[in-house]
Design an enzyme around this catalytic site. Structure first.
Site, PDB file in Angstrom:
ATOM      1  N   GLU A  74       0.867  -1.191   0.000  1.00  9.92           N
ATOM      2  CA  GLU A  74       0.000   0.000   0.000  1.00  9.92           C
ATOM      3  C   GLU A  74       0.899   1.234   0.000  1.00  9.92           C
ATOM      4  O   GLU A  74       2.092   1.141   0.318  1.00  9.92           O
ATOM      5  CB  GLU A  74      -0.891  -0.006   1.245  1.00  9.92           C
ATOM      6  CG  GLU A  74      -1.834  -1.201   1.261  1.00  9.92           C
ATOM      7  CD  GLU A  74      -2.814  -1.195   2.421  1.00  9.92           C
ATOM      8  OE1 GLU A  74      -2.849  -0.195   3.176  1.00  9.92           O
ATOM      9  OE2 GLU A  74      -3.540  -2.194   2.563  1.00  9.92           O
TER      10      GLU A  74
ATOM     11  N   HIS B 105      29.682  -4.101 -23.923  1.00  6.17           N
ATOM     12  CA  HIS B 105      29.241  -3.735 -25.269  1.00  6.17           C
ATOM     13  C   HIS B 105      29.725  -2.332 -25.655  1.00  6.17           C
ATOM     14  O   HIS B 105      29.443  -1.870 -26.771  1.00  6.17           O
ATOM     15  CB  HIS B 105      27.706  -3.760 -25.374  1.00  6.17           C
ATOM     16  CG  HIS B 105      27.112  -5.130 -25.574  1.00  6.17           C
ATOM     17  ND1 HIS B 105      27.074  -6.083 -24.578  1.00  6.17           N
ATOM     18  CD2 HIS B 105      26.528  -5.704 -26.658  1.00  6.17           C
ATOM     19  CE1 HIS B 105      26.484  -7.166 -25.039  1.00  6.17           C
ATOM     20  NE2 HIS B 105      26.147  -6.979 -26.287  1.00  6.17           N
ATOM     21  N   GLY B 106      30.411  -1.644 -24.742  1.00  3.07           N
ATOM     22  CA  GLY B 106      30.844  -0.280 -25.040  1.00  3.07           C
ATOM     23  C   GLY B 106      29.628   0.588 -25.372  1.00  3.07           C
ATOM     24  O   GLY B 106      28.555   0.424 -24.790  1.00  3.07           O
TER      25      GLY B 106
ATOM     26  N   GLU C  84       9.521  -8.048  -3.528  1.00  3.89           N
ATOM     27  CA  GLU C  84       9.519  -9.246  -2.655  1.00  3.89           C
ATOM     28  C   GLU C  84      10.516  -9.087  -1.514  1.00  3.89           C
ATOM     29  O   GLU C  84      11.277  -9.998  -1.195  1.00  3.89           O
ATOM     30  CB  GLU C  84       9.848 -10.511  -3.460  1.00  3.89           C
ATOM     31  CG  GLU C  84       8.760 -10.913  -4.415  1.00  3.89           C
ATOM     32  CD  GLU C  84       7.657 -11.770  -3.818  1.00  3.89           C
ATOM     33  OE1 GLU C  84       7.920 -12.497  -2.844  1.00  3.89           O
ATOM     34  OE2 GLU C  84       6.532 -11.688  -4.319  1.00  3.89           O
TER      35      GLU C  84
ATOM     36  N   GLY D 112       5.057  -0.511   2.647  1.00  4.68           N
ATOM     37  CA  GLY D 112       5.870  -1.207   1.659  1.00  4.68           C
ATOM     38  C   GLY D 112       6.681  -2.289   2.345  1.00  4.68           C
ATOM     39  O   GLY D 112       6.196  -3.395   2.590  1.00  4.68           O
TER      40      GLY D 112
HETATM   41  C1  LIG Z   1       7.251  -2.980 -10.729  1.00  7.00           C
HETATM   42  C2  LIG Z   1       6.788  -3.326  -9.345  1.00  7.00           C
HETATM   43  C3  LIG Z   1       5.993  -4.453  -9.161  1.00  7.00           C
HETATM   44  C4  LIG Z   1       5.533  -4.777  -7.887  1.00  7.00           C
HETATM   45  N1  LIG Z   1       4.674  -5.843  -7.711  1.00  7.00           N
HETATM   46  C5  LIG Z   1       4.062  -6.021  -6.512  1.00  7.00           C
HETATM   47  C6  LIG Z   1       3.004  -6.970  -6.363  1.00  7.00           C
HETATM   48  O1  LIG Z   1       2.639  -7.694  -7.302  1.00  7.00           O
HETATM   49  N2  LIG Z   1       2.389  -7.065  -5.160  1.00  7.00           N
HETATM   50  C7  LIG Z   1       2.741  -6.286  -4.095  1.00  7.00           C
HETATM   51  O2  LIG Z   1       2.118  -6.417  -3.042  1.00  7.00           O
HETATM   52  N3  LIG Z   1       3.764  -5.381  -4.195  1.00  7.00           N
HETATM   53  C8  LIG Z   1       4.417  -5.237  -5.381  1.00  7.00           C
HETATM   54  N4  LIG Z   1       5.423  -4.293  -5.514  1.00  7.00           N
HETATM   55  C9  LIG Z   1       5.808  -3.505  -4.340  1.00  7.00           C
HETATM   56  C10 LIG Z   1       7.201  -3.846  -3.829  1.00  7.00           C
HETATM   57  O3  LIG Z   1       7.204  -5.103  -3.222  1.00  7.00           O
HETATM   58  C11 LIG Z   1       7.600  -2.692  -2.878  1.00  7.00           C
HETATM   59  O4  LIG Z   1       7.887  -1.584  -3.698  1.00  7.00           O
HETATM   60  C12 LIG Z   1       8.762  -3.040  -1.984  1.00  7.00           C
HETATM   61  O5  LIG Z   1       8.357  -3.987  -1.030  1.00  7.00           O
HETATM   62  C13 LIG Z   1       9.329  -1.823  -1.267  1.00  7.00           C
HETATM   63  O6  LIG Z   1       8.329  -1.070  -0.669  1.00  7.00           O
HETATM   64  P1  LIG Z   1       8.296   0.532  -0.902  1.00  7.00           P
HETATM   65  O7  LIG Z   1       8.327   0.719  -2.379  1.00  7.00           O
HETATM   66  O8  LIG Z   1       7.152   1.084  -0.162  1.00  7.00           O
HETATM   67  O9  LIG Z   1       9.658   1.054  -0.317  1.00  7.00           O
HETATM   68  P2  LIG Z   1       9.969   1.422   1.228  1.00  7.00           P
HETATM   69  O10 LIG Z   1       9.596   0.286   2.099  1.00  7.00           O
HETATM   70  O11 LIG Z   1       9.403   2.757   1.523  1.00  7.00           O
HETATM   71  O12 LIG Z   1      11.539   1.531   1.177  1.00  7.00           O
HETATM   72  C14 LIG Z   1      12.271   2.725   0.845  1.00  7.00           C
HETATM   73  C15 LIG Z   1      13.742   2.441   1.143  1.00  7.00           C
HETATM   74  O13 LIG Z   1      13.892   2.204   2.551  1.00  7.00           O
HETATM   75  C16 LIG Z   1      14.561   0.975   2.750  1.00  7.00           C
HETATM   76  N5  LIG Z   1      14.088   0.326   3.969  1.00  7.00           N
HETATM   77  C17 LIG Z   1      12.813   0.133   4.340  1.00  7.00           C
HETATM   78  N6  LIG Z   1      12.761  -0.575   5.488  1.00  7.00           N
HETATM   79  C18 LIG Z   1      14.043  -0.852   5.813  1.00  7.00           C
HETATM   80  C19 LIG Z   1      14.659  -1.538   6.884  1.00  7.00           C
HETATM   81  N7  LIG Z   1      13.934  -2.142   7.835  1.00  7.00           N
HETATM   82  N8  LIG Z   1      16.014  -1.618   6.907  1.00  7.00           N
HETATM   83  C20 LIG Z   1      16.753  -1.031   5.941  1.00  7.00           C
HETATM   84  N9  LIG Z   1      16.229  -0.351   4.908  1.00  7.00           N
HETATM   85  C21 LIG Z   1      14.886  -0.273   4.847  1.00  7.00           C
HETATM   86  C22 LIG Z   1      14.222   0.131   1.521  1.00  7.00           C
HETATM   87  O14 LIG Z   1      15.144  -0.926   1.344  1.00  7.00           O
HETATM   88  C23 LIG Z   1      14.249   1.182   0.420  1.00  7.00           C
HETATM   89  O15 LIG Z   1      15.565   1.365  -0.008  1.00  7.00           O
HETATM   90  C24 LIG Z   1       5.925  -3.987  -6.778  1.00  7.00           C
HETATM   91  C25 LIG Z   1       6.748  -2.868  -6.971  1.00  7.00           C
HETATM   92  C26 LIG Z   1       7.151  -2.521  -8.239  1.00  7.00           C
HETATM   93  C27 LIG Z   1       7.963  -1.267  -8.413  1.00  7.00           C
END
Ligand SMILES: Cc1cc2nc3c(=O)[nH]c(=O)nc-3n(C[C@H](O)[C@H](O)[C@H](O)COP(=O)(O)OP(=O)(O)OC[C@H]3O[C@@H](n4cnc5c(N)ncnc54)[C@H](O)[C@@H]3O)c2cc1C
Length: 389
Positions: free
Chosen positions: A133, A346-347, A371, A137
């Site tokens: 959501e 591939h440059g 994931e 995330g």
């Molecule tokens: C193309 C695409 C397809 C997707 N498909 C699906 C899907 O089918 N179903 C679904 O449910 N989701 C899906 N997602 C969502 C995806 O799983 C999330 O984007 C991901 O889990 C990260 O959540 P966020 O984007 O809110 O990033 P955030 O959680 O906000 O993270 C932002 C940054 O903070 C870091 N961070 C967060 N928590 C910690 C921690 N505890 N320790 C260290 N660093 C941390 C992260 O690593 C990241 O660098 C998809 C996303 C994309 C872009």
């Protein structure tokens, strides 16, 4: 035979498995790979590729026989994901998402639910997994989508973001919080949402760096009425279902990333064997050989680790979450590094669209993010060694 060919040859498949893998290889090479650049450029959903996979009945390899499938070992499914992703990462993730969304129904659904819903998937329907959501995330437990009981229905309100196939799926596995259970984590529940349910809306589709042919949808639920019969297990069982599901989808994500890594490695080897500079092939420069040695070694080691994880899943092991995290993290880091080095080797030609190196680089990046981001996986793996006081 190369090191990688020998690793492939060392894998023991039954006759039936070999036949399925041969058919998938044929479709990947003859249909999916030639379509990949076109779908990447147009961003159009690759229905032609999905139909070609459905003509093989490929969803059936993870659906039990009683519900219309013809199941095979988990490692066969992983090999299919790898091969399809090597041809087209977007098509690979669409196929894998069918498994990610529907495996929890197979593992946790009631007999009635499986009889009613799984044949849709066995027949080639698309599945989707809706966890993320806008404000939840990496910490999915912060989700706000609510499930309210109302006679024989559950009323959904809220929304999900970044949902792969969210706009096209026939069945979506949706996680939300059960109203009336106060403790937030204990309230997490899971249900199956069927296509066409009133109150379900696709808000927008994302315009992405890579995986451009796979759709990524923001979806909303407004008083969306789902039959109570679609609730998986009991209210509050969602977190257990979520963790168990991720353990099986993370190796699948690793297989997908390894498909990208293999494509990048093959292109790098092909190009450096042909391109000459200063009177020598690019592969004949020792510095480049050292790099290729590092990448090839990492590739066979990560693939071997994934074989190990597949063995754990097939043996029914209960606890393989850290092993799955290692596979996901290392395979996706390798895919990104391999794709970057493929462009480099591939440059200037790596930077233009005549070669697929640039597409592989764009496709690779998300594998380190979805994931569970790789920071989160590093945290899970590292924390597993901390002594409990
Ligand atoms: C193309 C695409 C397809 C997707 N498909 C699906 C899907 O089918 N179903 C679904 O449910 N989701 C899906 N997602 C969502 C995806 O799983 C999330 O984007 C991901 O889990 C990260 O959540 P966020 O984007 O809110 O990033 P955030 O959680 O906000 O993270 C932002 C940054 O903070 C870091 N961070 C967060 N928590 C910690 C921690 N505890 N320790 C260290 N660093 C941390 C992260 O690593 C990241 O660098 C998809 C996303 C994309 C872009």
């Amino acid at each position: 035979m190369s090191l990688i060919d020998r690793l492939d040859a060392s894998r023991a498949w039954s006759e039936d498995e070999r036949l399925v893998l041969e058919q998938v290889r044929r479709v990947a090479n003859d249909i999916i790979a030639p379509n990949a650049a076109r779908f990447d450029a147009s961003g159009e959903f690759p229905w032609e590729n999905v139909r070609a996979l459905n003509a093989l009945g490929l969803n059936g390899i993870f659906v039990p026989e009683e519900y219309g499938g013809s199941p095979m070992r988990y490692r066969v499914y992983l090999e299919c994901v790898r091969m399809i992703s090597q041809a087209c990462a977007a098509t690979g993730i669409i196929y894998a998402t069918n498994f990610h969304g529907m495996k929890p129904l197979i593992d946790f659904g009631s007999e009635e639910q499986k009889q009613r819903l799984l044949p849709v998937i066995a027949d080639g329907g698309l599945g989707s997994l809706a966890i993320t959501e806008p404000t939840a995330g990496s910490d999915a437990t912060g989700m706000r989508t609510s499930f309210r009981e109302n006679d024989e229905h559950i009323i959904l309100n809220g929304g999900k973001t970044f949902i792969t196939s969210g706009d096209v799926a026939d069945l979506l596995l949706v996680f939300g919080k059960w109203e009336g259970i106060a403790e937030p984590k204990a309230a997490i529940s899971a249900l199956i949402l069927e296509k066409g349910t009133p109150g379900f809306e696709v808000v927008r589709l994302e315009d992405k760096l890579g995986h451009r042919a796979s759709s990524t949808a923001q979806i909303a639920f407004t008083d969306c009425r789902v039959p109570r019969a679609n609730l998986l297990r009991n209210p509050g069982d969602g977190l257990r279902i979520l963790f168990a599901s991720l353990n099986k989808s993370r190796p699948s994500i690793a297989a997908h990333a390894l498909g990208i890594a293999r494509a990048a490695f093959a292109d790098m080897i092909g190009y450096t064997n042909e391109r000459t500079q200063s009177g020598r092939r690019v592969i004949d420069f020792q510095g480049n050989q050292f790099l290729i040695a590092d990448l090839a070694s990492e590739l066979v080691l990560v693939e071997s680790w994934l074989d190990h994880v597949a063995g754990l899943v097939e043996s029914g092991a209960a606890d393989f979450g850290i092993e799955a995290s290692v596979a996901k993290m290392r395979a996706s880091d390798l895919a990104m590094r391999m794709a970057l080095e493929c462009v480099q080797m591939h440059g200037g030609y790596g930077y233009v669209k005549d070669f697929r190196a640039e597409r592989l680089m764009r496709d690779a990046k998300i594998t380190q993010i979805w994931e569970g981001t790789n920071q989160v996986h590093r945290q899970l793996i590292g924390r597993s060694f901390a002594a409990r006081n």
